[in-house]
Motif scaffolding. Structure first.
Motif, short mmCIF file in Angstrom:
data_model
loop_
_atom_site.label_atom_id
_atom_site.label_comp_id
_atom_site.label_asym_id
_atom_site.label_seq_id
_atom_site.Cartn_x
_atom_site.Cartn_y
_atom_site.Cartn_z
N ALA B 34 0.84 -1.20 0.00
CA ALA B 34 0.00 0.00 0.00
C ALA B 34 0.88 1.25 0.00
O ALA B 34 2.04 1.21 0.43
N TYR B 36 0.67 5.49 1.05
CA TYR B 36 -0.04 6.51 1.80
C TYR B 36 0.59 7.88 1.54
O TYR B 36 1.80 7.98 1.30
N TYR B 87 4.54 7.20 2.03
CA TYR B 87 5.02 5.98 2.67
C TYR B 87 4.48 4.76 1.95
O TYR B 87 3.31 4.72 1.57
N GLN B 89 3.88 0.53 2.49
CA GLN B 89 3.63 -0.41 3.60
C GLN B 89 3.43 -1.80 3.02
O GLN B 89 2.65 -1.97 2.08
N TYR B 91 2.04 -5.61 3.62
CA TYR B 91 1.14 -6.35 4.50
C TYR B 91 1.08 -7.83 4.08
O TYR B 91 0.05 -8.47 4.12
N ASP B 96 3.18 -5.79 9.91
CA ASP B 96 3.07 -4.79 8.85
C ASP B 96 4.22 -3.82 9.02
O ASP B 96 4.45 -3.33 10.13
N PHE B 98 6.44 -0.35 7.38
CA PHE B 98 6.39 0.81 6.52
C PHE B 98 7.79 1.19 6.05
O PHE B 98 8.79 0.94 6.74
#
Lengths: 122, 106
Positions: B34, B36, B87, B89, B91, B96, B98
């Motif tokens: 992901a 962010y 950022y 990440q 998973y 998790d 970052f």
């Protein structure tokens, strides 16, 4: 509208305790796993703890295991983080975050609260 | 733990530029990644999940790609609102983790 509102942060002495709360609205709380993610001043993001939708499964980062306890009250739509034996390195903004599924597992976070600050200092 | 390394740490850019941020994982994470965006004093906001899926409401100038250990976030034409820290990440597995962040600055 999904809302996550944290509270409970503050200044605590090393070795002290504090409980963070996160009141949620805008979604069916017990259908989602939740986590706490923290960010030390000027630093990156660190996952802290996660809990499943029913509250039966919990996970912790090694850095807080044995000191922090995550819990939830599905009647009050509220997530908690009980923090004991606090250390200076726990100083951070603590974010309440929602995962997109009910099952607690490694996952991304689709909604974040505004964060509540914790300072551990004598 | 899986380590996530972003590059560059800081990226000077201008409005209208096409920019790419890279995120590398210390081991394969398939496409469980992901991205962010975080602005000063604000919480992070989800942009991309599963490496390339755009979160609802996120402008289409943001795109993600990659799989395995190397991933990129691309902004096709920078807007003033895009200057922030980004950022990645993973998973794929606990915990998790970052990346350290990439600050996009004017």
């Amino acid at each position: 509208e999904v809302q996550l509102l944290e509270s409970g942060g503050g200044v605590v002495q090393p070795g002290g305790s504090l409980r963070l709360s996160c009141v949620t609205s805008g979604f069916t709380f017990n259908n989602y796993a939740m986590s706490w993610v923290r960010q030390a001043p000027g630093k990156g993001l660190e996952w802290v703890s996660a809990i499943g939708g029913s509250g039966g499964s919990t996970f912790y980062a090694d850095s807080v295991k044995g000191r922090f306890t995550i819990s939830r009250d599905n009647y009050k739509n509220t997530l908690y983080l009980q923090m004991n034996s606090l250390r200076a390195e726990d100083t951070a903004i603590y974010y309440c975050v929602r995962a997109p599924t009910i099952v607690v597992r490694p996952d991304y976070f689709d909604y974040w609260g505004q964060g509540t600050p914790l300072t551990v200092s004598s | 733990d899986i380590q996530m390394t972003q590059s560059p740490s800081t990226l000077p850019a201008s409005v209208g530029d096409r920019v790419t941020i890279t995120c590398r994982a210390s081991q394969s994470i398939s496409n469980w990644l992901a991205w962010y965006q975080q602005k000063p004093g604000k919480a992070p906001k989800l942009l991309i999940y599963k490496a390339s899926s755009l979160e609802s409401g996120v402008p289409s100038r943001f795109s993600g790609s990659g799989s395995g250990t190397e991933f990129t976030l691309t902004i096709s034409s920078l807007q003033p609102d895009d200057f922030a820290t980004y950022y990645c990440q993973q998973y794929n597995s606990y915990w998790d983790t970052f990346g350290q962040g990439t600050k996009l600055e004017i």
